[in-house]
Design a protein around this motif. Structure first.
Motif, PDB file in Angstrom:
ATOM      1  N   VAL A  75       0.919  -1.141  -0.024  1.00 19.66           N
ATOM      2  CA  VAL A  75      -0.207   0.076   0.008  1.00 19.66           C
ATOM      3  C   VAL A  75       0.851   1.189  -0.130  1.00 19.66           C
ATOM      4  N   VAL A  76       1.949   1.179   0.856  1.00 21.10           N
ATOM      5  CA  VAL A  76       2.595   2.390   1.145  1.00 21.10           C
ATOM      6  C   VAL A  76       3.562   2.433  -0.211  1.00 21.10           C
ATOM      7  N   ALA A  77       4.220   1.389  -0.752  1.00 20.84           N
ATOM      8  CA  ALA A  77       5.375   1.602  -1.838  1.00 20.84           C
ATOM      9  C   ALA A  77       4.593   1.858  -3.060  1.00 20.84           C
ATOM     10  N   ILE A  78       3.378   1.642  -3.433  1.00 22.01           N
ATOM     11  CA  ILE A  78       2.788   2.159  -4.760  1.00 22.01           C
ATOM     12  C   ILE A  78       2.078   3.470  -4.607  1.00 22.01           C
ATOM     13  N   ILE A  79       2.181   4.184  -3.424  1.00 22.93           N
ATOM     14  CA  ILE A  79       1.443   5.586  -3.392  1.00 22.93           C
ATOM     15  C   ILE A  79       1.545   6.268  -4.529  1.00 22.93           C
ATOM     16  N   PRO A  80       2.649   6.600  -4.940  1.00 20.12           N
ATOM     17  CA  PRO A  80       2.808   7.404  -6.413  1.00 20.12           C
ATOM     18  C   PRO A  80       1.982   6.808  -7.491  1.00 20.12           C
ATOM     19  N   PHE A  81       1.809   5.405  -7.521  1.00 14.92           N
ATOM     20  CA  PHE A  81       1.113   5.027  -8.694  1.00 14.92           C
ATOM     21  C   PHE A  81      -0.543   4.889  -8.364  1.00 14.92           C
ATOM     22  N   THR A  82      -0.718   4.885  -7.160  1.00  8.10           N
ATOM     23  CA  THR A  82      -2.103   5.021  -6.773  1.00  8.10           C
ATOM     24  C   THR A  82      -2.574   6.586  -6.778  1.00  8.10           C
ATOM     25  N   VAL A 170      -4.331   2.252   6.981  1.00 10.66           N
ATOM     26  CA  VAL A 170      -3.844   3.697   6.162  1.00 10.66           C
ATOM     27  C   VAL A 170      -4.922   4.568   5.575  1.00 10.66           C
ATOM     28  N   GLY A 171      -5.957   4.666   6.530  1.00  9.57           N
ATOM     29  CA  GLY A 171      -6.990   5.469   6.173  1.00  9.57           C
ATOM     30  C   GLY A 171      -8.133   5.211   4.922  1.00  9.57           C
ATOM     31  N   ALA A 172      -8.303   3.893   4.681  1.00  9.07           N
ATOM     32  CA  ALA A 172      -9.026   3.325   3.596  1.00  9.07           C
ATOM     33  C   ALA A 172     -10.467   3.236   4.047  1.00  9.07           C
TER      34      ALA A 172
END
Length: 220
Positions: A75-82, A170-172
Motif C-alpha cells: 500500500v505504501v510502496a505504490i502510493i505514487p502509482f495510486t 492507512v485510512g481506507a
C-alpha cells in the motif's frame, strides 16, 4: 461507563458499505486480470500448447515479486502509482488499487494451479481433434477446471476481505478502519468484538457459497 451505541450503528453500516465496495470492485478487476494471467502461465510453460519460456519466466517473476510483498507494505510502496490512477492515495477508492495488485497476481497463481489439474489426456484429445489453441482453452481447459477455479476464487476473496481490513490502517475506511480507530485506539472492546465477528461472518458466507458452487459444478 456504559457504551454509547447511538453513534456506533451509523458508523458500522458505513464501514460495511465501504468494505463491500472495496472487496467487490477489487475482486471484479482482479478476476478480469488474474484469470488471463493464469491461462497464459499454463499455455506458455514448458510443454504448453503455446510454449514460450520468455513470457512464462517474465510473468512468473512478476507474480513472485508481488506475492512476496506484505499488503501493508505494498500500500505504501505504490502510493505514487495510486495517486496517478485515482488522484489520491487516501480513501476507499484509493485502496482498490493496491488491493487489485495484491489480489490479481494471487488469483493468477491460483488459476494456474487449477488449470494444471486438468488431465493432459483431455488436451491431447483436443489437439488430435484439430482444435485451435483458443478452442482448447475455451472449450476444454476452462470448463474442466471450473470447479477448482471456483474454490480458488473463493480463497482469493477470503484473502481480499482480510486485506481490505488491513487497508483500514492507512485510512481506507471500512471495517478495519472502524476496528483500529475506535476498537484499538480508543480501547472500545465492544467495537473490536463486533468488527471481528462481522469479518468472520463475511468469510463464512463467502466460503460456504464457494463450496456450494464448486460442489454443484463438479457434479455436472
Amino acid at each position: 461507563m456504559a457504551f454509547d451505541w447511538s453513534w456506533f450503528w451509523p458508523e458500522f453500516l458505513t464501514a460495511i458499505d465501504q468494505t463491500l465496495y472495496m472487496v467487490i470492485a477489487a475482486l471484479i478487476i482482479s478476476v478480469i486480470i488474474g484469470i488471463p494471467i493464469g491461462v497464459i502461465l499454463v499455455i506458455t510453460r514448458e510443454d504448453g500448447i503455446l510454449e514460450n519460456k520468455f513470457i512464462f519466466n517474465i510473468l512468473n517473476i512478476i507474480i513472485n515479486i508481488f506475492r512476496s510483498i506484505p499488503f501493508i507494505i505494498l500500500v505504501v510502496a505504490i502510493i505514487p502509482f495510486t495517486r496517478l490512477v485515482v488522484g489520491t492515495a487516501i480513501g476507499t477508492t484509493a485502496a482498490i488499487v493496491p488491493l487489485v495488485l495484491y489480489t490479481a497476481f494471487y488469483i493468477g497463481r491460483l488459476i494456474e494451479n487449477s488449470l494444471l489439474e486438468v488431465d493432459k489426456g483431455t488436451i491431447e484429445l483436443a489437439q488430435a481433434m484439430g482444435a485451435t489453441p483458443w478452442q482448447i482453452i475455451w472449450r476444454f481447459l476452462l470448463p474442466e477446471a471450473l470447479g477448482s477455479m471456483v474454490l480458488a476464487l473463493t480463497i482469493a476473496t477470503v484473502g481480499l476481505i482480510g486485506a481490505s481490513a488491513m487497508a483500514g490502517a492507512v485510512g481506507a475506511g471500512g471495517i478495519g478502519d472502524l476496528a483500529i480507530t475506535y476498537g484499538y485506539n480508543q480501547f472500545k472492546t465492544e467495537v473490536m468484538v463486533i468488527t471481528v465477528v462481522t469479518l468472520v461472518i463475511m468469510v463464512q458466507i463467502v466460503q460456504s457459497l464457494g463450496n456450494f458452487l464448486s460442489k454443484k459444478i463438479r457434479r455436472k
